[in-house]
Design a protein around this motif. Sequence first.
Motif: not given
Length: 77
Positions: A18-22, A24-31
């Motif tokens: 929904l957020t459009g996270l690709r 990669g590192p940013t998605q890993v950090g958010a998780a």
Amino acid sequence: MGCAQQMTPAQFEALAILTGLRHGPTQVGAALVLVEGVRVTDAAVQAGISQPSLSNTLARCRDTLRLAQVLHGVAID
């Protein structure tokens, strides 16, 4: 960002879409923050991204979650 309640991996995947996270590192950090409960500064280091970048991503996630709650009919503060 301190999360009182962590997400399941499935909930995070839906939020990422929904957020459009690709992927990669940013998605890993958010998780790390939203699923594992890791502190933002620690998650940024582990993911290899800056803390401000991760904070911005988490703000986008919060905004998306609030909008999804409105669509679902959940009251928001």
